[in-house]
Scaffold this motif. Sequence first.
Motif, PDB file in Angstrom:
ATOM      1  N   THR A  85       0.832  -1.206   0.000  1.00 41.89           N
ATOM      2  CA  THR A  85       0.000   0.000   0.000  1.00 41.89           C
ATOM      3  C   THR A  85       0.873   1.266   0.000  1.00 41.89           C
ATOM      4  OG1 THR A  85      -1.706  -1.197   1.220  1.00 41.89           O
ATOM      5  CG2 THR A  85      -1.829   1.222   1.215  1.00 41.89           C
ATOM      6  N   LEU A  86       1.915   1.240   0.847  1.00 37.71           N
ATOM      7  CA  LEU A  86       2.831   2.382   0.899  1.00 37.71           C
ATOM      8  C   LEU A  86       3.554   2.594  -0.422  1.00 37.71           C
ATOM      9  CD1 LEU A  86       4.399   1.890   4.454  1.00 37.71           C
ATOM     10  CD2 LEU A  86       2.764   3.638   3.753  1.00 37.71           C
ATOM     11  N   ARG A  87       3.899   1.485  -1.098  1.00 40.96           N
ATOM     12  CA  ARG A  87       4.594   1.598  -2.386  1.00 40.96           C
ATOM     13  C   ARG A  87       3.692   2.274  -3.424  1.00 40.96           C
ATOM     14  NH1 ARG A  87       5.657  -3.306  -2.973  1.00 40.96           N
ATOM     15  NH2 ARG A  87       7.682  -3.284  -1.950  1.00 40.96           N
ATOM     16  N   ASP A  88       2.389   1.914  -3.395  1.00 39.96           N
ATOM     17  CA  ASP A  88       1.458   2.554  -4.331  1.00 39.96           C
ATOM     18  C   ASP A  88       1.394   4.055  -4.082  1.00 39.96           C
ATOM     19  OD1 ASP A  88      -0.876  -0.260  -4.200  1.00 39.96           O
ATOM     20  OD2 ASP A  88       0.924   0.074  -5.413  1.00 39.96           O
ATOM     21  N   ARG A  89       1.362   4.426  -2.792  1.00 43.34           N
ATOM     22  CA  ARG A  89       1.320   5.856  -2.482  1.00 43.34           C
ATOM     23  C   ARG A  89       2.625   6.546  -2.881  1.00 43.34           C
ATOM     24  NH1 ARG A  89      -1.619   5.959   3.519  1.00 43.34           N
ATOM     25  NH2 ARG A  89      -3.631   5.052   2.814  1.00 43.34           N
ATOM     26  N   SER A  90       3.754   5.799  -2.752  1.00 47.46           N
ATOM     27  CA  SER A  90       5.049   6.373  -3.154  1.00 47.46           C
ATOM     28  C   SER A  90       5.060   6.668  -4.648  1.00 47.46           C
ATOM     29  CB  SER A  90       6.180   5.403  -2.801  1.00 47.46           C
ATOM     30  OG  SER A  90       7.413   5.894  -3.256  1.00 47.46           O
ATOM     31  N   GLY A  91       4.423   5.761  -5.443  1.00 43.21           N
ATOM     32  CA  GLY A  91       4.359   6.009  -6.879  1.00 43.21           C
ATOM     33  C   GLY A  91       3.571   7.273  -7.192  1.00 43.21           C
ATOM     34  N   GLU A  92       2.473   7.469  -6.443  1.00 42.22           N
ATOM     35  CA  GLU A  92       1.685   8.686  -6.657  1.00 42.22           C
ATOM     36  C   GLU A  92       2.501   9.937  -6.310  1.00 42.22           C
ATOM     37  OE1 GLU A  92      -2.520   6.504  -5.384  1.00 42.22           O
ATOM     38  OE2 GLU A  92      -1.739   8.158  -4.214  1.00 42.22           O
ATOM     39  N   LEU A  93       3.299   9.842  -5.223  1.00 40.23           N
ATOM     40  CA  LEU A  93       4.163  10.978  -4.855  1.00 40.23           C
ATOM     41  C   LEU A  93       5.211  11.247  -5.926  1.00 40.23           C
ATOM     42  CD1 LEU A  93       4.728  10.347  -1.046  1.00 40.23           C
ATOM     43  CD2 LEU A  93       3.379  12.163  -2.085  1.00 40.23           C
ATOM     44  N   ASP A  94       5.762  10.172  -6.522  1.00 38.39           N
ATOM     45  CA  ASP A  94       6.753  10.359  -7.590  1.00 38.39           C
ATOM     46  C   ASP A  94       6.143  11.117  -8.764  1.00 38.39           C
ATOM     47  OD1 ASP A  94       8.398   7.130  -7.109  1.00 38.39           O
ATOM     48  OD2 ASP A  94       8.668   9.069  -6.145  1.00 38.39           O
ATOM     49  N   GLU A  95       4.869  10.790  -9.101  1.00 41.22           N
ATOM     50  CA  GLU A  95       4.216  11.494 -10.207  1.00 41.22           C
ATOM     51  C   GLU A  95       4.038  12.974  -9.867  1.00 41.22           C
ATOM     52  OE1 GLU A  95       1.524   7.669 -11.744  1.00 41.22           O
ATOM     53  OE2 GLU A  95       0.554   9.479 -11.009  1.00 41.22           O
ATOM     54  N   VAL A  96       3.645  13.255  -8.618  1.00 40.46           N
ATOM     55  CA  VAL A  96       3.467  14.652  -8.204  1.00 40.46           C
ATOM     56  C   VAL A  96       4.811  15.389  -8.267  1.00 40.46           C
ATOM     57  CG1 VAL A  96       2.867  16.158  -6.280  1.00 40.46           C
ATOM     58  CG2 VAL A  96       1.476  14.133  -6.778  1.00 40.46           C
ATOM     59  N   ASN A  97       5.880  14.721  -7.761  1.00 39.05           N
ATOM     60  CA  ASN A  97       7.215  15.355  -7.789  1.00 39.05           C
ATOM     61  C   ASN A  97       7.655  15.612  -9.220  1.00 39.05           C
ATOM     62  OD1 ASN A  97       7.487  15.429  -5.033  1.00 39.05           O
ATOM     63  ND2 ASN A  97       8.459  13.412  -4.908  1.00 39.05           N
ATOM     64  N   GLY A  98       7.389  14.643 -10.115  1.00 41.34           N
ATOM     65  CA  GLY A  98       7.751  14.842 -11.525  1.00 41.34           C
ATOM     66  C   GLY A  98       6.996  16.017 -12.118  1.00 41.34           C
ATOM     67  N   PHE A  99       5.704  16.148 -11.741  1.00 39.75           N
ATOM     68  CA  PHE A  99       4.912  17.264 -12.255  1.00 39.75           C
ATOM     69  C   PHE A  99       5.475  18.606 -11.779  1.00 39.75           C
ATOM     70  CE2 PHE A  99       1.332  19.410 -13.878  1.00 39.75           C
ATOM     71  CZ  PHE A  99       0.862  20.313 -12.934  1.00 39.75           C
ATOM     72  N   LEU A 100       5.827  18.676 -10.472  1.00 41.86           N
ATOM     73  CA  LEU A 100       6.412  19.914  -9.943  1.00 41.86           C
ATOM     74  C   LEU A 100       7.764  20.206 -10.590  1.00 41.86           C
ATOM     75  CD1 LEU A 100       5.580  19.488  -6.151  1.00 41.86           C
ATOM     76  CD2 LEU A 100       4.438  20.983  -7.803  1.00 41.86           C
ATOM     77  N   GLU A 101       8.567  19.160 -10.841  1.00 42.66           N
ATOM     78  CA  GLU A 101       9.876  19.346 -11.474  1.00 42.66           C
ATOM     79  C   GLU A 101       9.728  19.915 -12.876  1.00 42.66           C
ATOM     80  OE1 GLU A 101      12.694  19.011 -10.082  1.00 42.66           O
ATOM     81  OE2 GLU A 101      13.975  19.338 -11.834  1.00 42.66           O
ATOM     82  N   SER A 102       8.725  19.412 -13.629  1.00 41.97           N
ATOM     83  CA  SER A 102       8.510  19.927 -14.983  1.00 41.97           C
ATOM     84  C   SER A 102       8.103  21.387 -14.960  1.00 41.97           C
ATOM     85  CB  SER A 102       7.453  19.074 -15.697  1.00 41.97           C
ATOM     86  OG  SER A 102       6.187  19.202 -15.050  1.00 41.97           O
ATOM     87  N   ILE A 103       7.312  21.789 -13.924  1.00 43.24           N
ATOM     88  CA  ILE A 103       6.924  23.200 -13.809  1.00 43.24           C
ATOM     89  C   ILE A 103       8.159  24.074 -13.613  1.00 43.24           C
ATOM     90  CG2 ILE A 103       5.705  24.869 -12.360  1.00 43.24           C
ATOM     91  CD1 ILE A 103       3.597  22.714 -11.847  1.00 43.24           C
ATOM     92  N   LEU A 104       9.039  23.678 -12.667  1.00 39.00           N
ATOM     93  CA  LEU A 104      10.252  24.462 -12.405  1.00 39.00           C
ATOM     94  C   LEU A 104      11.138  24.541 -13.636  1.00 39.00           C
ATOM     95  CD1 LEU A 104      11.262  23.294  -8.812  1.00 39.00           C
ATOM     96  CD2 LEU A 104      10.327  25.493  -9.486  1.00 39.00           C
ATOM     97  N   THR A 105      11.238  23.416 -14.361  1.00 39.12           N
ATOM     98  CA  THR A 105      12.107  23.384 -15.552  1.00 39.12           C
ATOM     99  C   THR A 105      11.544  24.284 -16.651  1.00 39.12           C
ATOM    100  OG1 THR A 105      12.744  21.122 -15.003  1.00 39.12           O
ATOM    101  CG2 THR A 105      13.197  21.860 -17.239  1.00 39.12           C
ATOM    102  N   SER A 106      10.215  24.347 -16.765  1.00 37.89           N
ATOM    103  CA  SER A 106       9.583  25.100 -17.855  1.00 37.89           C
ATOM    104  C   SER A 106       9.663  26.613 -17.615  1.00 37.89           C
ATOM    105  CB  SER A 106       8.132  24.654 -17.998  1.00 37.89           C
ATOM    106  OG  SER A 106       8.041  23.270 -18.273  1.00 37.89           O
ATOM    107  N   LEU A 107       9.757  27.039 -16.391  1.00 35.47           N
ATOM    108  CA  LEU A 107       9.811  28.477 -16.114  1.00 35.47           C
ATOM    109  C   LEU A 107      11.108  29.077 -16.659  1.00 35.47           C
ATOM    110  CD1 LEU A 107       8.477  28.613 -12.454  1.00 35.47           C
ATOM    111  CD2 LEU A 107       7.314  29.412 -14.510  1.00 35.47           C
ATOM    112  N   ARG A 108      11.017  30.125 -17.453  1.00 37.11           N
ATOM    113  CA  ARG A 108      12.216  30.778 -17.969  1.00 37.11           C
ATOM    114  C   ARG A 108      12.909  31.612 -16.900  1.00 37.11           C
ATOM    115  NH1 ARG A 108      11.323  33.604 -23.642  1.00 37.11           N
ATOM    116  NH2 ARG A 108      13.564  33.683 -23.381  1.00 37.11           N
ATOM    117  N   ALA A 109      12.144  32.091 -15.951  1.00 33.96           N
ATOM    118  CA  ALA A 109      12.736  32.873 -14.867  1.00 33.96           C
ATOM    119  C   ALA A 109      13.528  31.949 -13.944  1.00 33.96           C
ATOM    120  CB  ALA A 109      11.634  33.575 -14.076  1.00 33.96           C
ATOM    121  N   GLY A 110      14.527  32.525 -13.253  1.00 34.39           N
ATOM    122  CA  GLY A 110      15.276  31.744 -12.273  1.00 34.39           C
ATOM    123  C   GLY A 110      14.477  31.573 -10.996  1.00 34.39           C
ATOM    124  N   VAL A 111      14.414  30.354 -10.485  1.00 36.61           N
ATOM    125  CA  VAL A 111      13.646  30.066  -9.269  1.00 36.61           C
ATOM    126  C   VAL A 111      14.549  29.368  -8.249  1.00 36.61           C
ATOM    127  CG1 VAL A 111      11.683  28.833  -8.288  1.00 36.61           C
ATOM    128  CG2 VAL A 111      11.490  29.854 -10.562  1.00 36.61           C
TER     129      VAL A 111
END
Length: 615
Positions: free
Chosen positions: A489-515
């Motif tokens: 059960t915890l592993r399934d939740r970890s996978g969901e967290l990985d997807e959220v982290n990947g989504f946040l990472e793509s947002i930071l990468t896409s921003l042209r401004a420095g963050v």
Amino acid sequence: MTDRQPEPDRDFEEVLAYLKEARGFDFTGYKRTSLMRRVAHRMSQVSIDSHTEYIDYLQLNPDEFNALFNTILINVTGFFRDPEAWEYLRGEVIPSMLGERGPDDPIRIWSAGCASGEEAYSIAIALAEALGPDAYRRRVKIYATDVDDEALAQARQASYTARELEGLESELLEKYFEAHDGRFSFRKDLRRTVIFGRNDLVQDAPISRIDLLICRNTLMYFTQETQAKILGRFHFALVPRGVLFLGKAEMLLSHTRIFDAVDLKRRIFRRAASGNGASHFVTHAFVQDRRIDIGGLDQLRELGFSASPVAQVVVTSDDVVALVNHQAEATFGLSGKDVGRPLRDLDLSYRPVELRGYVDQARLERRTLRVKDVEWARGPGDTMWFEVHVNPLVDSGNGILGVSIVFHDVSAARRLLEELEQANHQLEAAYEELQSTNEELETTNEELQSTVEELETTNEELQSTNEELETMNEELQSTNDELQTMNDTLRDRSGELDEVNGFLESILTSLRAGVIVLDLEMRVLAWNRGAEELWGMRRDEAEGMHLLNLDIGLPLPELRPVVRQALSDGSFTTEVKVDAVNRRGRDVHVRVVCTSLRSSTGEPNGAILVMEQHV
């Protein structure tokens, strides 16, 4: 292109003079812009604004010297840093260098500005791969130097974390490092070939007879005049056709020929045979040094040659004796009358070794020959051992001017080897005694065997206890199955967290401004690509660092009050405009928006800095 130095600051120059007087560190050759920024950064950390007050602070707090030096001497390094250049060195330069030397010739390497040792161990791995471990241990010596004593102490430990070894291939990591308590230590049998020591490139004498000299991203911190002096010492340190490996940020051109480019893109150069020629690697300051008129130079050279403690004879291209120094006269019974005579007419031509064949070979092949283990009995009970070096003397047009014959007296070393052999014989005798003791221990071992049999009876009793434990183990197994279900059960939740982290990472990468995202202790949690392009610092270098310790062109002390307010007030948001220096060294205007990073309850968890460059 020449370095543009700022107008000298008299109070700042007094700080540099005090450092040189008090601790022997001469930073006057460093570029003033970078040097002043780093000293100012350290002064801000101890809340001092005046250079005069900082000198007083240094006098009262001796420990402050180390903190200041660590701030000035930024040791950024890694294994096989700049992989493309290292790959060319391993694939082209090292095989060529080894091919020019005999199978038993020693290989001497100098890693100047070695920091915490990654560069020195990188070249050790490269040579061990090329030669094989046995030949490497027998032939290679690596001298690794720096002025930072703390970095040298770390380098001597030869122990690194997994993150510090990220640039190393897994095959090489397994082959050359041993894991222990979460760290990785370089192989001890190869570690003995790497010698660490303190050496100031500006003041200390260079190491001589170097085949490969590595000095990457160190010269860039010095002025042109200081660089020229250092390059002159590097030229002296290298053997003929020795190789110089520099960092990709270092490129100086002038009109004095002391280094030929092997591969300009990868900053690999070869020591030139002469000091004259077309546009090559050195600075104009070095040209001026070479033009200094020294009176009586010919007489000085003659006296220096004659006073050498090593016996030396020079013959012309026609095998006529041209020069004999005092040590050669005293050792071999020569005199001034022998100058001008053919070498074949002297006893020296065949005693202590047949020289004429080696002279002809050195002249023909244009390379230095080493004749080892030359024994000469001068008289009853008077035996000397020599290592003879036969060096061709080549002019700028590759023509032979003559041959230098140098007799290195290795008698003392030879006697030490004989004493060592005698000690080995004694060691063998002690080993035989140890063997007899071992046989007695075997007898004792049989007596212990009977005791073991008694223990086996006890073991049977323990077996019944073990069966009871097995019953308990089955009960624990059922509990383990329940835990496994929870783990899935915890592993399934970890996978969901990985997807959220990947989504946040793509947002930071896409921003042209420095963050930049900071935690409550002002340490960097996130550093996006816009920040890398703006300030020239990679994500893996920035993350985990304290904001005020970042060496970038952004005036961080000006932002500290704003960041602290964002860390204390969960609803805080503000915008400031500051003057900064981008990664290309250009002055820019930057708009910085600072806002608090809030938790679900509205409490501050950190701060977010968004930076945009305005033309």
